[in-house]
Design a protein around this motif. Sequence first.
Motif, PDB file in Angstrom:
ATOM      1  N   THR A 196      -0.664   4.789   9.393  1.00 12.17           N
ATOM      2  CA  THR A 196       0.335   5.849   9.503  1.00 12.17           C
ATOM      3  C   THR A 196      -0.220   7.106   8.857  1.00 12.17           C
ATOM      4  O   THR A 196      -0.519   7.112   7.653  1.00 12.17           O
ATOM      5  CB  THR A 196       1.638   5.444   8.782  1.00 12.17           C
ATOM      6  OG1 THR A 196       2.140   4.240   9.360  1.00 12.17           O
ATOM      7  CG2 THR A 196       2.691   6.531   8.886  1.00 12.17           C
ATOM      8  N   THR A 197      -0.389   8.165   9.622  1.00 20.93           N
ATOM      9  CA  THR A 197      -0.874   9.409   9.041  1.00 20.93           C
ATOM     10  C   THR A 197       0.224  10.045   8.186  1.00 20.93           C
ATOM     11  O   THR A 197       1.404   9.674   8.269  1.00 20.93           O
ATOM     12  CB  THR A 197      -1.317  10.410  10.116  1.00 20.93           C
ATOM     13  OG1 THR A 197      -0.156  10.838  10.863  1.00 20.93           O
ATOM     14  CG2 THR A 197      -2.336   9.793  11.070  1.00 20.93           C
ATOM     15  N   ILE A 198      -0.153  11.015   7.395  1.00 23.17           N
ATOM     16  CA  ILE A 198       0.828  11.706   6.561  1.00 23.17           C
ATOM     17  C   ILE A 198       1.860  12.400   7.436  1.00 23.17           C
ATOM     18  O   ILE A 198       3.065  12.372   7.142  1.00 23.17           O
ATOM     19  CB  ILE A 198       0.124  12.683   5.611  1.00 23.17           C
ATOM     20  CG1 ILE A 198      -0.748  11.903   4.607  1.00 23.17           C
ATOM     21  CG2 ILE A 198       1.131  13.571   4.882  1.00 23.17           C
ATOM     22  CD1 ILE A 198      -1.638  12.769   3.747  1.00 23.17           C
ATOM     23  N   LEU A 199       1.425  13.013   8.539  1.00 20.82           N
ATOM     24  CA  LEU A 199       2.364  13.649   9.466  1.00 20.82           C
ATOM     25  C   LEU A 199       3.342  12.628  10.033  1.00 20.82           C
ATOM     26  O   LEU A 199       4.556  12.868  10.081  1.00 20.82           O
ATOM     27  CB  LEU A 199       1.604  14.337  10.596  1.00 20.82           C
ATOM     28  CG  LEU A 199       2.465  14.898  11.738  1.00 20.82           C
ATOM     29  CD1 LEU A 199       3.356  16.023  11.234  1.00 20.82           C
ATOM     30  CD2 LEU A 199       1.575  15.381  12.885  1.00 20.82           C
ATOM     31  N   THR A 247      -4.333   4.076   4.540  1.00 22.75           N
ATOM     32  CA  THR A 247      -3.684   4.018   5.852  1.00 22.75           C
ATOM     33  C   THR A 247      -2.176   4.214   5.831  1.00 22.75           C
ATOM     34  O   THR A 247      -1.566   4.358   6.891  1.00 22.75           O
ATOM     35  CB  THR A 247      -3.980   2.673   6.536  1.00 22.75           C
ATOM     36  OG1 THR A 247      -3.614   1.596   5.664  1.00 22.75           O
ATOM     37  CG2 THR A 247      -5.429   2.553   6.927  1.00 22.75           C
ATOM     38  N   GLU A 248      -1.555   4.208   4.662  1.00 26.39           N
ATOM     39  CA  GLU A 248      -0.091   4.241   4.636  1.00 26.39           C
ATOM     40  C   GLU A 248       0.428   5.603   4.173  1.00 26.39           C
ATOM     41  O   GLU A 248       0.936   5.777   3.074  1.00 26.39           O
ATOM     42  CB  GLU A 248       0.438   3.104   3.767  1.00 26.39           C
ATOM     43  CG  GLU A 248      -0.096   1.740   4.166  1.00 26.39           C
ATOM     44  CD  GLU A 248      -0.057   1.486   5.675  1.00 26.39           C
ATOM     45  OE1 GLU A 248       1.049   1.583   6.271  1.00 26.39           O
ATOM     46  OE2 GLU A 248      -1.124   1.191   6.259  1.00 26.39           O
ATOM     47  N   ALA A 289       0.827  -1.208   0.000  1.00 25.59           N
ATOM     48  CA  ALA A 289       0.000   0.000   0.000  1.00 25.59           C
ATOM     49  C   ALA A 289       0.859   1.255   0.000  1.00 25.59           C
ATOM     50  O   ALA A 289       0.549   2.234  -0.692  1.00 25.59           O
ATOM     51  CB  ALA A 289      -0.933  -0.015   1.212  1.00 25.59           C
ATOM     52  N   ARG A 290       1.935   1.234   0.748  1.00 24.01           N
ATOM     53  CA  ARG A 290       2.832   2.399   0.776  1.00 24.01           C
ATOM     54  C   ARG A 290       3.408   2.666  -0.608  1.00 24.01           C
ATOM     55  O   ARG A 290       3.483   3.825  -1.051  1.00 24.01           O
ATOM     56  CB  ARG A 290       3.948   2.169   1.797  1.00 24.01           C
ATOM     57  CG  ARG A 290       4.943   3.318   1.896  1.00 24.01           C
ATOM     58  CD  ARG A 290       5.919   3.092   3.039  1.00 24.01           C
ATOM     59  NE  ARG A 290       6.938   4.128   3.119  1.00 24.01           N
ATOM     60  CZ  ARG A 290       7.830   4.249   4.110  1.00 24.01           C
ATOM     61  NH1 ARG A 290       7.803   3.376   5.112  1.00 24.01           N
ATOM     62  NH2 ARG A 290       8.729   5.219   4.104  1.00 24.01           N
ATOM     63  N   ARG A 291       3.802   1.613  -1.316  1.00 21.12           N
ATOM     64  CA  ARG A 291       4.316   1.796  -2.676  1.00 21.12           C
ATOM     65  C   ARG A 291       3.234   2.349  -3.593  1.00 21.12           C
ATOM     66  O   ARG A 291       3.503   3.185  -4.467  1.00 21.12           O
ATOM     67  CB  ARG A 291       4.852   0.463  -3.217  1.00 21.12           C
ATOM     68  CG  ARG A 291       6.128  -0.001  -2.545  1.00 21.12           C
ATOM     69  CD  ARG A 291       6.821  -1.104  -3.335  1.00 21.12           C
ATOM     70  NE  ARG A 291       6.058  -2.345  -3.346  1.00 21.12           N
ATOM     71  CZ  ARG A 291       6.120  -3.275  -2.401  1.00 21.12           C
ATOM     72  NH1 ARG A 291       6.890  -3.080  -1.330  1.00 21.12           N
ATOM     73  NH2 ARG A 291       5.420  -4.382  -2.498  1.00 21.12           N
ATOM     74  N   ALA A 292       1.994   1.875  -3.398  1.00 15.70           N
ATOM     75  CA  ALA A 292       0.890   2.371  -4.221  1.00 15.70           C
ATOM     76  C   ALA A 292       0.624   3.845  -3.942  1.00 15.70           C
ATOM     77  O   ALA A 292       0.342   4.625  -4.863  1.00 15.70           O
ATOM     78  CB  ALA A 292      -0.360   1.538  -3.963  1.00 15.70           C
ATOM     79  N   SER A 307      -5.885  17.552   7.458  1.00 13.40           N
ATOM     80  CA  SER A 307      -5.692  16.225   6.889  1.00 13.40           C
ATOM     81  C   SER A 307      -4.303  15.663   7.138  1.00 13.40           C
ATOM     82  O   SER A 307      -3.985  14.566   6.667  1.00 13.40           O
ATOM     83  CB  SER A 307      -5.958  16.262   5.378  1.00 13.40           C
ATOM     84  OG  SER A 307      -7.300  16.612   5.109  1.00 13.40           O
ATOM     85  N   ALA A 308      -3.480  16.383   7.875  1.00  9.37           N
ATOM     86  CA  ALA A 308      -2.098  15.953   8.075  1.00  9.37           C
ATOM     87  C   ALA A 308      -1.986  14.794   9.047  1.00  9.37           C
ATOM     88  O   ALA A 308      -1.153  13.891   8.856  1.00  9.37           O
ATOM     89  CB  ALA A 308      -1.246  17.123   8.565  1.00  9.37           C
ATOM     90  N   ASP A 309      -2.777  14.814  10.096  1.00  7.64           N
ATOM     91  CA  ASP A 309      -2.632  13.812  11.162  1.00  7.64           C
ATOM     92  C   ASP A 309      -3.974  13.130  11.409  1.00  7.64           C
ATOM     93  O   ASP A 309      -4.435  13.042  12.540  1.00  7.64           O
ATOM     94  CB  ASP A 309      -2.121  14.488  12.441  1.00  7.64           C
ATOM     95  CG  ASP A 309      -1.578  13.484  13.456  1.00  7.64           C
ATOM     96  OD1 ASP A 309      -1.089  12.420  13.027  1.00  7.64           O
ATOM     97  OD2 ASP A 309      -1.634  13.768  14.662  1.00  7.64           O
ATOM     98  N   ASP A 310      -4.584  12.636  10.340  1.00  9.51           N
ATOM     99  CA  ASP A 310      -5.947  12.120  10.437  1.00  9.51           C
ATOM    100  C   ASP A 310      -6.139  10.962   9.456  1.00  9.51           C
ATOM    101  O   ASP A 310      -6.306  11.166   8.255  1.00  9.51           O
ATOM    102  CB  ASP A 310      -6.936  13.238  10.127  1.00  9.51           C
ATOM    103  CG  ASP A 310      -8.359  12.908  10.535  1.00  9.51           C
ATOM    104  OD1 ASP A 310      -8.830  11.811  10.169  1.00  9.51           O
ATOM    105  OD2 ASP A 310      -9.003  13.750  11.195  1.00  9.51           O
ATOM    106  N   ILE A 311      -6.103   9.743  10.001  1.00  9.37           N
ATOM    107  CA  ILE A 311      -6.292   8.542   9.169  1.00  9.37           C
ATOM    108  C   ILE A 311      -7.636   8.573   8.461  1.00  9.37           C
ATOM    109  O   ILE A 311      -7.756   8.197   7.284  1.00  9.37           O
ATOM    110  CB  ILE A 311      -6.187   7.268  10.030  1.00  9.37           C
ATOM    111  CG1 ILE A 311      -4.721   6.973  10.370  1.00  9.37           C
ATOM    112  CG2 ILE A 311      -6.812   6.061   9.335  1.00  9.37           C
ATOM    113  CD1 ILE A 311      -3.918   6.438   9.221  1.00  9.37           C
TER     114      ILE A 311
END
Length: 619
Positions: free
Chosen positions: A464-467, A566-567, A405-408, A438-442
């Motif tokens: 893992t949030t974007i922050l 989520t990633e 998912a992180r790669r996607a 939206s920085a710290d919000d799954i």
Amino acid sequence: MDFSAASVARRRFLAFGMPVALALTLAGAPLEASAAPVVYLDHGHPVRERVEDLLARMSLDDKIGQMVQPERRSIEPADVARFRIGSVLSSGGSAPSPNNARSWADMYDGYQRAALGTPLRVPMMYGVDAVHGHNNVVGATIFPHNIGLGATRDPELVRRIGAATAEEMTGTGADWNFAPCVCVVRDDRWGRTYESFGEVPGLPSAMTTVIEGLQGRSLGDGPTSVLATAKHFVGDGGTDGGDDQGDMRVPEAELRAVHLPPFREAVRRGVGSVMASYSSWNGVKLHRNRYLITEVLKRELGFTGFVVSDYNGIDQIDGEPGFTRAEVAAAVNAGIDMVMVAQRWREFIDDLRAAVQGGEVPMSRIDDANRRILAQKFRLGLFERPLADRRYLATVGGAAHRALARRAVAASQVVLKNDDDVLPLDRDDEKIFVAGRSADDIGRQSGGWTITWQGAPGATTPGTTILEGIRQVAGKGRTVTYAEDGAGVDRSYDVAIAVVGERPYAEYKGDRTDDLRLSGTDLKTIDRLRAADIPVVVVLVSGRPLDVTSELRHWDGFVASWLPGTEGAGVADVLFGDTAPSGRLPVSWPRSAAQEPINAGDGKTPLFPLGAGQPYEDG
């Protein structure tokens, strides 16, 4: 049934370490001796023979039971057995308590054991909207929504995401996915824009590789094969004004050129089911459109699977609340084989029985629907492997799927502005300021169809949030400061990142008829960062393009992040240059909402055209 050693050996197909006959006995269905083997229970026979043998043993009530799909909150396992129900679904947010993978497996097995306890032991299927991962389950891996996957232009990546989703579904027992959505979105005001891979038919068509990920090379190919659904047939992305469940007013030539090709490709890939659209074509509801469902889909395209209605979709045929016997007959005669009837499924059974007995629905239509449904159950191996395969419980939210998912996420990021090469973030930048709701919000970065139907802000599921991703990728040598509203930013920071965008939404509630602009709160946050006189990069978390034209000139960098799931570290991978940006716009980006609908080739000049996306200069 023949219990000779040879016959048992022939029928032996391990179901979690036991022969199917023993598994069925333990499930509560006593085996009755007969002079000859029961063909439909013998996996050594071709699917066609098994279907015909079973069909010949079924009563009208058995057959009607296979054609109805209640929502889990309106039916108990005992009802599944009593009414011979062939399928149950979870609508968005409908989950067992506690909502975890093991509870789902327990719930599934409870329904399945009830189905197996009936005289004919026909297993049921359980359907879910696993539209970006197994997204109803807390703790599952949540992948980017389709619009982001369309930006990757990577069919193989999408196939792998389908396979990962199938594994997580298999662990919980769910064996039918109401995905993929292969609509061609033509108006970004539509609340389901993010469920589309793009605005031209080639993009959704290419991404039908997800079907092979879900089902395997063919349905039943391997222990994690789940039934896929191409939806919504046909043209839901082309309704007038982007009105969800509205009317697509186009000539047949345009329907065939724009909206039909992804379904043709889905059928070519062997998709097992197709879902009818809520919408209409030139005033006629798709749920009653025999020409499109039977003549075009089944006969012209050669679709051999079954057609399912959308949730309570037959209720809308006559424009009045609820459904009538006439609507039931109209839908079934149009070619719908299974009907989602969330609560009033007993009434549906009575109406369909009466329509058959009254000659309004021919028995041949009932038999055709059952042949299509039963064939998919045989192909899935449900008669041999009926229960949840708990060996795959550990894959739910597992490390390998989260890495995928992180790669996607990284592959889906589209860099649209990069003045003075503000991106990738300089390794010498020691102080980074992050702001935005939206920085710290799954919940916000995952969007709708995440744990609940409409989705919700907040810590709705692990991830893992974007922050958190920015802090992780930045490393210990950098200072990363966060304030949601931007308070505290000053010139001592090297760069500011504003992560802003839409609140989660799904179909119906997600339609926008306003100006598509950012919220006042988000604009104030960005302005506060700009006032510090440092470079500002805006990361937009949204399910569609928004109107940023008047603001864009004030931003140094602009990244369309879509709804990454989520990633969130995948976003940071691109911001810091650990992954080079490769995403390209799957839709035209309008200069304003007044341009909608805007699509490639229509003569309008967008802010950014279909396919836009910048690489980094040193990439």
